[in-house]
Write an enzyme that holds these catalytic residues in place. Structure first.
Site, PDB file in Angstrom:
ATOM      1  N   LYS A  44       0.858  -1.243   0.088  1.00 54.75           N
ATOM      2  CA  LYS A  44      -0.179  -0.030  -0.011  1.00 54.75           C
ATOM      3  C   LYS A  44       0.906   1.094   0.213  1.00 54.75           C
ATOM      4  CE  LYS A  44      -1.693   1.962   3.948  1.00 54.75           C
ATOM      5  NZ  LYS A  44      -1.433   3.220   4.194  1.00 54.75           N
ATOM      6  N   ASN A  45       1.825   1.281   0.782  1.00 56.71           N
ATOM      7  CA  ASN A  45       2.455   2.538   1.162  1.00 56.71           C
ATOM      8  C   ASN A  45       3.674   2.844  -0.046  1.00 56.71           C
ATOM      9  OD1 ASN A  45       1.297   3.042   3.249  1.00 56.71           O
ATOM     10  ND2 ASN A  45       2.508   2.415   4.893  1.00 56.71           N
ATOM     11  N   CYS A  56      -4.759   8.076   9.108  1.00 60.49           N
ATOM     12  CA  CYS A  56      -4.942   7.614  10.590  1.00 60.49           C
ATOM     13  C   CYS A  56      -4.697   8.597  11.626  1.00 60.49           C
ATOM     14  CB  CYS A  56      -3.990   6.417  10.617  1.00 60.49           C
ATOM     15  SG  CYS A  56      -4.618   5.030   9.898  1.00 60.49           S
ATOM     16  N   ARG A  92       1.065  14.697  13.040  1.00 61.00           N
ATOM     17  CA  ARG A  92       1.255  14.440  11.617  1.00 61.00           C
ATOM     18  C   ARG A  92       1.667  15.535  10.867  1.00 61.00           C
ATOM     19  NH1 ARG A  92      -1.646   9.138   9.427  1.00 61.00           N
ATOM     20  NH2 ARG A  92       0.510   8.751   8.477  1.00 61.00           N
ATOM     21  N   ASP A 118       4.127   0.165  12.199  1.00 55.17           N
ATOM     22  CA  ASP A 118       2.837  -0.213  11.519  1.00 55.17           C
ATOM     23  C   ASP A 118       2.394  -1.764  11.808  1.00 55.17           C
ATOM     24  OD1 ASP A 118       3.131   1.411   8.417  1.00 55.17           O
ATOM     25  OD2 ASP A 118       2.631   2.201  10.354  1.00 55.17           O
ATOM     26  N   ARG A 167      -8.915   0.372   3.837  1.00 55.96           N
ATOM     27  CA  ARG A 167      -8.017   1.315   3.357  1.00 55.96           C
ATOM     28  C   ARG A 167      -6.761   0.521   2.679  1.00 55.96           C
ATOM     29  NH1 ARG A 167      -6.201   5.536   6.517  1.00 55.96           N
ATOM     30  NH2 ARG A 167      -4.832   5.893   4.867  1.00 55.96           N
TER      31      ARG A 167
END
Ligand code: EPZ
Length: 420
Positions: A22-23, A117, A122, A306, A398
Site C-alpha cells: 500500500k505505502n 490514520c 502528523r 505499522d 483502506r
C-alpha cells in the site's frame, strides 16, 4: 453498517498470497503525474486508498484503464488542472504526494490538507522545508496547501527527522528539477526504494534509495512506456507472520521479500516462534505460548510502527509482562482499550504500553481506531474464545485487500455482515 463477525479460537494454517505494498502504491500512483506518457502498474493492492488515488488522478486529467483489479494503464499526457479535489484528498494521508509530483510537472498545485490514520499531530514541515529548498513557495491556509515554483533547482536537503512521506515527496519534486538534489537523513523503508525504482524505470536518475543519503540528478522528462510491478507489502506480510504466532498456527506467506522482514523475524524467534526463510516465501509457526518481549518501534530497518498493534496482540497473550515503546507516533495505543474489552491487561501511558500477559482473550464488540489497529483486532478475534464483532471497517479496507478472504483461507471463522 458493515462489521466483521469472527468466532474463535482458531489456529491459522495454510498459505497466504501477499499483495502489493500500500505505502509504495499510494506514492507510485501520484508519481505518474511526472510522466508525459503512458505506463502500466502491476501488483497494485485492491484497496480503497488506491481507488481514491485513481479518482484524484482522473480529476487532474489522467486517463486510467483497469486491466484487472490489480493492474492499471495510466495516460498522464494531458493534465488539465492544478487544483486537486479537496473532498478526495482529505480521505487519506498519501494525497500529499501530489504536491511533489505536480511541482515537478506543472510548477504549481493546490491541494487540501491530507487525512489518514489519527496517530498524533502528523505535521508536514519537513515536506515544506524540502520544497522550499528546491525553490518553491508554499503556503498553508484555509485547510489548503498552495505550492508554486517557476523552475525547481536541485539543492542539498537535510531532514530534521526521518520521514517516509517527506523523503518520497522531496524525491518526487527533485526528479525534474534542474541540477542535483541530495536528501540527507532520508528514510530507508522498502516502499521508498520501490518508488525510486519506479521513477528510474520511467527515466529518472535516483541513486542511494534505501540508504540515508539519496541523490537525484534532475532530468528533462520521464518517458513512461514501461510496466512496473509494485513491491510486496512488508506490513501485510508482518501482519500474517504475527497472526501465525498469536494463534499458535503455521502459515506460509507467498510473494514476499524476506529481507524486508528481518526485524519481525528476529522478534518472532525471540518470543519463541519459528521462521523458515525461503527468499520469496516465508513459513512462520508457533506451537507454544509466546514469551514476553520488549519492543521499540523505529524507522526501517527497526521494528515497524505499522506492526506495533499486531505485536500487541501477541504480547497480550504472552507468558509474563512485556513493554512496547512507540517512538514514531504520539497516539498509537488506542487499540489497547479495545483489547482490554476482550480481557487483555494493558496499561498505555503516552508512548509506552505495559502488557501483563493473559492466558486467553474473550470475544467482544470492538471498534477499529486506525488501519493497523483494525488488523490487530481481527487477529485478536481469531485468538479469542467466542464471537468478536469488529466495527469501523473503513479503516481496514483502506489498507488490506480482502482481509476476511485471506484469513478465511487460513481456517478462520470470519465473515463480513451488514447490520441494520
Ligand atoms: C508513513 O506515514 C506511512 N504512511 C505510515 O503508515 C507509517 O506509520 C509511517 O510512514 C512511518 O513508517 C504512508 O506511507 C502512506 P513519517 P508518514 O513522515 O509518511 C514526523 C499505515 O498504517 N514528521 O515517516 O506520514 C511524524 O510526526 C500508515 O500504513 C514530522 O515531524 O510518516 C512522525 O513522528 C500509518 N514532520 C515521524 O516524523 C514531517 O514533515 C515519522 O513520520 C513529517 C513527519
Amino acid at each position: 453498517m458493515e462489521k466483521l463477525v469472527v468466532t474463535g479460537p482458531t489456529q491459522l494454517k495454510g498459505e497466504v498470497e501477499i499483495s502489493g505494498a500500500k505505502n509504495a502504491a499510494v506514492a507510485i500512483l501520484p508519481a505518474t503525474l511526472l510522466i508525459d506518457g503512458v505506463c502500466t502498474i502491476e501488483n497494485l493492492p485492491h484497496i480503497s486508498d488506491i481507488e481514491i488515488s485513481c479518482e484524484i488522478l482522473e480529476k487532474l486529467g489522467a486517463k486510467i484503464t483497469w486491466n484487472n483489479k490489480n493492474s492499471i494503464t495510466i495516460d498522464t499526457r494531458e493534465i488539465k488542472t492544478t487544483k486537486a479535489p479537496m473532498d478526495l484528498t482529505s480521505k487519506f494521508r498519501a494525497s500529499y504526494y501530489i504536491i511533489g509530483s505536480m511541482l515537478g510537472r506543472k510548477g504549481e498545485i493546490e491541494v487540501g490538507m491530507p487525512g489518514g490514520c489519527k496517530l498524533g499531530a502528523r505535521p508536514i514541515d519537513q515536506h515544506i522545508k524540502g520544497f522550499e529548498a528546491l525553490g518553491a513557495n508554499v503556503t498553508v491556509e484555509k485547510g489548503k496547501i498552495n505550492a508554486k515554483a517557476k523552475k525547481l533547482k536541485g539543492a542539498p536537503i537535510y531532514m530534521d527527522i526521518v520521514s517516509v512521506g517527506a523523503t518520497i515527496n522531496v524525491m518526487l519534486a527533485a526528479v525534474l528539477a534542474k541540477g542535483t538534489t541530495t536528501i540527507d537523513n532520508a528514510a530507508k523503508e522498502p516502499h521508498i526504494v520501490d518508488v525510486a525504482n519506479f521513477l528510474n524505470t520511467m527515466g529518472a536518475d535516483i541513486r542511494g534509495a534505501g540508504t540515508d543519503v539519496i541523490k537525484i540528478n534532475g532530468v528533462e522528462k520521464l518517458h513512461g512506456d514501461a510496466t512496473y510491478s509494485v513491491v510486496p507489502d512488508q506490513i501485510e506480510a508482518g501482519t500474517f507472520m504475527l497472526a501465525a504466532v498469536a494463534t499458535r498456527g503455521d502459515i506460509t506467506l507467498k510473494n514476499c521479500i524476506t529481507k524486508h522482514l528481518e526485524s519481525i523475524t528476529a522478534k518472532i524467534i525471540e518470543v519463541g516462534g519459528n521462521v523458515e526463510d525461503n527468499i520469496d516465501s516465508i513459513r512462520v509457526w508457533c506451537n507454544k505460548r509466546p514469551n514476553k518481549a520488549h519492543i521499540k518501534t523505529l524507522p526501517y530497518p527497526g521494528f515497524p510502527t505499522d506492526l506495533q498493534p499486531q505485536m500487541g496482540v501477541v504480547l497480550s497473550l504472552a507468558n509474563g509482562n512485556s513493554v512496547i515503546n512507540e517512538s514514531i507516533w504520539e497516539s498509537r495505543f488506542q487499540y489497547t482499550d479495545e483489547l482490554n474489552k476482550m480481557g487483555a491487561k494493558i496499561t498505555a501511558n503516552g508512548k509506552t504500553a505495559f502488557f501483563e500477559g493473559v492466558k486467553k482473550l474473550s470475544g467482544a464488540p470492538v471498534y477499529c481506531t486506525d488501519l493497523r489497529a483494525g488488523a490487530a483486532l481481527v487477529i485478536a478475534g481469531i485468538c479469542a474464545q467466542g464471537e468478536t464483532d469488529i466495527y469501523n471497517l473503513q479503516h481496514i479496507d483502506r489498507g488490506y485487500e480482502d482481509i476476511e478472504g485471506k484469513f478465511r483461507k487460513l481456517g478462520a471463522n470470519i465473515k463480513r455482515v451488514t447490520e441494520e
